[in-house]
Write a protein that holds these residues in place. Sequence first.
Motif, PDB file in Angstrom:
ATOM      1  N   LEU A  47       0.806  -1.223   0.000  1.00  0.00           N
ATOM      2  CA  LEU A  47       0.000   0.000   0.000  1.00  0.00           C
ATOM      3  C   LEU A  47       0.841   1.276   0.000  1.00  0.00           C
ATOM      4  O   LEU A  47       0.459   2.276  -0.608  1.00  0.00           O
ATOM      5  CB  LEU A  47      -0.938  -0.008   1.205  1.00  0.00           C
ATOM      6  N   PHE A  48       1.985   1.239   0.687  1.00  0.00           N
ATOM      7  CA  PHE A  48       2.838   2.424   0.777  1.00  0.00           C
ATOM      8  C   PHE A  48       3.991   2.395  -0.227  1.00  0.00           C
ATOM      9  O   PHE A  48       4.881   3.237  -0.167  1.00  0.00           O
ATOM     10  CB  PHE A  48       3.372   2.579   2.206  1.00  0.00           C
ATOM     11  N   PHE A  53       7.714  -3.517  -3.449  1.00  0.00           N
ATOM     12  CA  PHE A  53       6.653  -2.813  -4.167  1.00  0.00           C
ATOM     13  C   PHE A  53       7.003  -1.348  -4.424  1.00  0.00           C
ATOM     14  O   PHE A  53       6.147  -0.552  -4.802  1.00  0.00           O
ATOM     15  CB  PHE A  53       5.342  -2.893  -3.382  1.00  0.00           C
ATOM     16  N   ALA A  54       8.258  -0.980  -4.201  1.00  0.00           N
ATOM     17  CA  ALA A  54       8.700   0.399  -4.416  1.00  0.00           C
ATOM     18  C   ALA A  54       8.805   0.688  -5.918  1.00  0.00           C
ATOM     19  O   ALA A  54       8.965  -0.234  -6.724  1.00  0.00           O
ATOM     20  CB  ALA A  54      10.054   0.619  -3.745  1.00  0.00           C
ATOM     21  N   PRO A  59       2.680  -0.954  -7.407  1.00  0.00           N
ATOM     22  CA  PRO A  59       1.388  -1.411  -7.944  1.00  0.00           C
ATOM     23  C   PRO A  59       0.331  -0.315  -7.832  1.00  0.00           C
ATOM     24  O   PRO A  59       0.475   0.636  -7.048  1.00  0.00           O
ATOM     25  CB  PRO A  59       1.039  -2.580  -7.020  1.00  0.00           C
ATOM     26  N   PRO A  60      -0.752  -0.449  -8.598  1.00  0.00           N
ATOM     27  CA  PRO A  60      -1.850   0.513  -8.446  1.00  0.00           C
ATOM     28  C   PRO A  60      -2.518   0.333  -7.085  1.00  0.00           C
ATOM     29  O   PRO A  60      -2.434  -0.729  -6.473  1.00  0.00           O
ATOM     30  CB  PRO A  60      -2.803   0.140  -9.583  1.00  0.00           C
ATOM     31  N   ARG A  61      -3.166   1.355  -6.621  1.00  0.00           N
ATOM     32  CA  ARG A  61      -3.898   1.274  -5.361  1.00  0.00           C
ATOM     33  C   ARG A  61      -5.123   0.379  -5.535  1.00  0.00           C
ATOM     34  O   ARG A  61      -5.793   0.423  -6.568  1.00  0.00           O
ATOM     35  CB  ARG A  61      -4.375   2.656  -4.924  1.00  0.00           C
ATOM     36  N   PRO A  62      -5.449  -0.397  -4.511  1.00  0.00           N
ATOM     37  CA  PRO A  62      -6.660  -1.224  -4.608  1.00  0.00           C
ATOM     38  C   PRO A  62      -7.911  -0.364  -4.428  1.00  0.00           C
ATOM     39  O   PRO A  62      -7.865   0.720  -3.855  1.00  0.00           O
ATOM     40  CB  PRO A  62      -6.497  -2.204  -3.444  1.00  0.00           C
ATOM     41  N   LEU A  80      -4.892  -1.593   9.572  1.00  0.00           N
ATOM     42  CA  LEU A  80      -6.076  -0.750   9.440  1.00  0.00           C
ATOM     43  C   LEU A  80      -5.799   0.671   9.938  1.00  0.00           C
ATOM     44  O   LEU A  80      -6.133   1.649   9.261  1.00  0.00           O
ATOM     45  CB  LEU A  80      -7.245  -1.374  10.218  1.00  0.00           C
ATOM     46  N   ARG A  81      -5.183   0.799  11.094  1.00  0.00           N
ATOM     47  CA  ARG A  81      -4.867   2.131  11.642  1.00  0.00           C
ATOM     48  C   ARG A  81      -4.002   2.936  10.672  1.00  0.00           C
ATOM     49  O   ARG A  81      -4.265   4.115  10.427  1.00  0.00           O
ATOM     50  CB  ARG A  81      -4.153   1.998  12.989  1.00  0.00           C
ATOM     51  N   GLN A  82      -2.963   2.311  10.155  1.00  0.00           N
ATOM     52  CA  GLN A  82      -2.054   3.037   9.268  1.00  0.00           C
ATOM     53  C   GLN A  82      -2.730   3.428   7.955  1.00  0.00           C
ATOM     54  O   GLN A  82      -2.512   4.530   7.448  1.00  0.00           O
ATOM     55  CB  GLN A  82      -0.788   2.216   9.014  1.00  0.00           C
ATOM     56  N   VAL A  83      -3.565   2.546   7.421  1.00  0.00           N
ATOM     57  CA  VAL A  83      -4.276   2.855   6.185  1.00  0.00           C
ATOM     58  C   VAL A  83      -5.220   4.031   6.407  1.00  0.00           C
ATOM     59  O   VAL A  83      -5.257   4.982   5.623  1.00  0.00           O
ATOM     60  CB  VAL A  83      -5.062   1.622   5.671  1.00  0.00           C
TER      61      VAL A  83
END
Length: 152
Positions: A47-48, A53-54, A59-62, A80-83
Amino acid sequence: MKVPALLILLVEDNADHAELVRRNLARHNPAHRLVHLRDGESALDYLFHRGMFAPPKAPPRPHLILLDLRLPKLDGLEVLRQVKQDPELHLIPTVVLTTSDAERDLFKAYDSHANSYLAKPLDYGAFTGLLETFGRYWIGCNRYPWPETRLH
């Protein structure tokens, strides 16, 4: 309005549960794409856009995140908190899909801004029924913040 194919991030350490989700997703629309990661640390890297995944492999965001709570390396509540604290990720609907039916986990998940909380039934038939209902709503009915570029 035709809904574009969704990119769904599944963060699940149980291979059998992941396979059930994959099959259910394919029944709703084979064009939807599922990315399956097995631990919380990999999910945050994805995600980040860190580690493997750099950029330039970012990758594209889900469009949707399905998140187990009991994960290796980093638990689902921390993911979840970090997202939900990140200004670029917080709009992504995040559905907790976990075996925990504990009230404290439910409250912690919603306190961390989960968009939904689904407890996995132990019975196979009930679990597949839950996934079918999930698919009808989150894949068939829910609207996502299009255009696609907004989440990339």
